[in-house]
Design a protein around this motif. Structure first.
Motif, PDB file in Angstrom:
ATOM      1  N   UNK A   1       0.846  -1.164   0.000  1.00 15.12           N
ATOM      2  CA  UNK A   1       0.000   0.000   0.000  1.00 15.12           C
ATOM      3  C   UNK A   1       0.900   1.238   0.000  1.00 15.12           C
ATOM      4  N   UNK A   2       0.533   2.238  -0.794  1.00 18.76           N
ATOM      5  CA  UNK A   2       1.285   3.495  -0.859  1.00 18.76           C
ATOM      6  C   UNK A   2       0.370   4.629  -0.416  1.00 18.76           C
ATOM      7  N   UNK A   3       0.870   5.476   0.474  1.00 16.04           N
ATOM      8  CA  UNK A   3       0.129   6.620   0.985  1.00 16.04           C
ATOM      9  C   UNK A   3       0.924   7.878   0.652  1.00 16.04           C
ATOM     10  N   UNK A   4       0.349   8.732  -0.187  1.00 19.39           N
ATOM     11  CA  UNK A   4       1.020   9.962  -0.606  1.00 19.39           C
ATOM     12  C   UNK A   4       0.595  11.102   0.307  1.00 19.39           C
ATOM     13  N   UNK A   5       1.505  11.515   1.180  1.00 24.55           N
ATOM     14  CA  UNK A   5       1.252  12.598   2.130  1.00 24.55           C
ATOM     15  C   UNK A   5       1.828  13.934   1.674  1.00 24.55           C
ATOM     16  N   UNK A   6       2.350  13.984   0.468  1.00 26.20           N
ATOM     17  CA  UNK A   6       2.963  15.235  -0.005  1.00 26.20           C
ATOM     18  C   UNK A   6       1.898  16.308  -0.140  1.00 26.20           C
ATOM     19  N   UNK A   7       2.285  17.525   0.192  1.00 30.19           N
ATOM     20  CA  UNK A   7       1.380  18.658   0.090  1.00 30.19           C
ATOM     21  C   UNK A   7       0.549  18.890   1.342  1.00 30.19           C
ATOM     22  N   UNK A   8       0.673  18.009   2.331  1.00 28.87           N
ATOM     23  CA  UNK A   8      -0.078  18.162   3.577  1.00 28.87           C
ATOM     24  C   UNK A   8       0.806  18.811   4.646  1.00 28.87           C
ATOM     25  N   UNK A   9       0.176  19.607   5.495  1.00 30.29           N
ATOM     26  CA  UNK A   9       0.904  20.251   6.591  1.00 30.29           C
ATOM     27  C   UNK A   9       0.866  19.352   7.823  1.00 30.29           C
ATOM     28  N   UNK A  14       1.445  12.451   9.664  1.00 29.51           N
ATOM     29  CA  UNK A  14       1.605  11.459  10.723  1.00 29.51           C
ATOM     30  C   UNK A  14       0.257  10.850  11.100  1.00 29.51           C
ATOM     31  N   UNK A  15      -0.780  11.643  11.194  1.00 29.53           N
ATOM     32  CA  UNK A  15      -2.107  11.140  11.537  1.00 29.53           C
ATOM     33  C   UNK A  15      -2.579  10.145  10.485  1.00 29.53           C
ATOM     34  N   UNK A  16      -2.419  10.491   9.217  1.00 30.45           N
ATOM     35  CA  UNK A  16      -2.833   9.593   8.131  1.00 30.45           C
ATOM     36  C   UNK A  16      -2.020   8.298   8.135  1.00 30.45           C
ATOM     37  N   UNK A  17      -0.727   8.422   8.405  1.00 35.28           N
ATOM     38  CA  UNK A  17       0.141   7.245   8.407  1.00 35.28           C
ATOM     39  C   UNK A  17      -0.221   6.295   9.537  1.00 35.28           C
ATOM     40  N   UNK A  18      -0.410   6.816  10.743  1.00 37.62           N
ATOM     41  CA  UNK A  18      -0.752   5.956  11.873  1.00 37.62           C
ATOM     42  C   UNK A  18      -2.111   5.291  11.669  1.00 37.62           C
ATOM     43  N   UNK A  30       3.625  -0.734   4.308  1.00 35.33           N
ATOM     44  CA  UNK A  30       3.067   0.565   3.952  1.00 35.33           C
ATOM     45  C   UNK A  30       4.221   1.440   3.497  1.00 35.33           C
ATOM     46  N   UNK A  31       4.083   2.058   2.347  1.00 37.45           N
ATOM     47  CA  UNK A  31       5.065   3.023   1.859  1.00 37.45           C
ATOM     48  C   UNK A  31       4.418   4.392   1.888  1.00 37.45           C
ATOM     49  N   UNK A  32       5.080   5.334   2.544  1.00 35.18           N
ATOM     50  CA  UNK A  32       4.561   6.700   2.582  1.00 35.18           C
ATOM     51  C   UNK A  32       5.506   7.617   1.824  1.00 35.18           C
ATOM     52  N   UNK A  33       4.932   8.647   1.235  1.00 33.02           N
ATOM     53  CA  UNK A  33       5.681   9.696   0.545  1.00 33.02           C
ATOM     54  C   UNK A  33       5.409  10.994   1.278  1.00 33.02           C
ATOM     55  N   UNK A  34       6.463  11.623   1.781  1.00 33.34           N
ATOM     56  CA  UNK A  34       6.343  12.858   2.552  1.00 33.34           C
ATOM     57  C   UNK A  34       7.225  13.942   1.961  1.00 33.34           C
ATOM     58  N   UNK A  35       6.800  15.191   2.148  1.00 38.77           N
ATOM     59  CA  UNK A  35       7.606  16.326   1.700  1.00 38.77           C
ATOM     60  C   UNK A  35       8.870  16.490   2.528  1.00 38.77           C
ATOM     61  N   UNK A  36       8.790  16.109   3.808  1.00 36.08           N
ATOM     62  CA  UNK A  36       9.931  16.272   4.713  1.00 36.08           C
ATOM     63  C   UNK A  36      10.171  14.978   5.475  1.00 36.08           C
ATOM     64  N   UNK A  37      11.319  14.887   6.077  1.00 32.68           N
ATOM     65  CA  UNK A  37      11.666  13.685   6.852  1.00 32.68           C
ATOM     66  C   UNK A  37      10.769  13.627   8.091  1.00 32.68           C
ATOM     67  N   UNK A  38      10.023  12.555   8.287  1.00 36.57           N
ATOM     68  CA  UNK A  38       9.028  12.488   9.368  1.00 36.57           C
ATOM     69  C   UNK A  38       9.638  12.108  10.725  1.00 36.57           C
ATOM     70  N   UNK A  39      10.391  13.009  11.306  1.00 38.14           N
ATOM     71  CA  UNK A  39      11.141  12.732  12.536  1.00 38.14           C
ATOM     72  C   UNK A  39      10.244  12.258  13.683  1.00 38.14           C
ATOM     73  N   UNK A  40       9.112  12.907  13.899  1.00 44.89           N
ATOM     74  CA  UNK A  40       8.251  12.542  15.026  1.00 44.89           C
ATOM     75  C   UNK A  40       7.546  11.209  14.780  1.00 44.89           C
ATOM     76  N   UNK A  41       7.341  10.863  13.524  1.00 46.43           N
ATOM     77  CA  UNK A  41       6.743   9.577  13.197  1.00 46.43           C
ATOM     78  C   UNK A  41       7.661   8.436  13.607  1.00 46.43           C
ATOM     79  N   UNK A  42       8.968   8.608  13.451  1.00 48.82           N
ATOM     80  CA  UNK A  42       9.921   7.546  13.783  1.00 48.82           C
ATOM     81  C   UNK A  42       9.789   7.107  15.244  1.00 48.82           C
ATOM     82  N   UNK A  43       9.584   8.062  16.143  1.00 47.41           N
ATOM     83  CA  UNK A  43       9.403   7.744  17.559  1.00 47.41           C
ATOM     84  C   UNK A  43       8.176   6.859  17.750  1.00 47.41           C
TER      85      UNK A  43
END
Length: 71
Positions: A1-9, A14-18, A30-43
């Protein structure tokens, strides 16, 4: 499954990914695409027992592939 989170603030990516991870079947990734490195998601992923691989893309976005730890 691929989740494209680009363009979201934040915190929407993170909410969509979780939420998507809660729906993930055993053995799926699950593969996610983000505009920035999701540092808080890693935790969150570490706390929930997921493995992840992060790759920066040529356009500066990030691709993160997430799976459950075996066992």
């Amino acid at each position: 499954m691929i989740l494209d989170n680009r363009g979201l603030e934040p915190p929407q990516p993170m909410i969509r990914t979780l939420a998507a991870l809660d729906e993930l079947a055993e053995g799926q990734t699950l593969t996610i695409l983000n505009d920035r490195r999701p540092m808080f998601l890693f935790e969150q992923l570490d706390e929930r027992g997921y493995l992840y691989l992060t790759e920066q893309q040529n356009d500066g976005s990030y691709r993160v592939t997430i799976s459950r730890k075996a066992g």
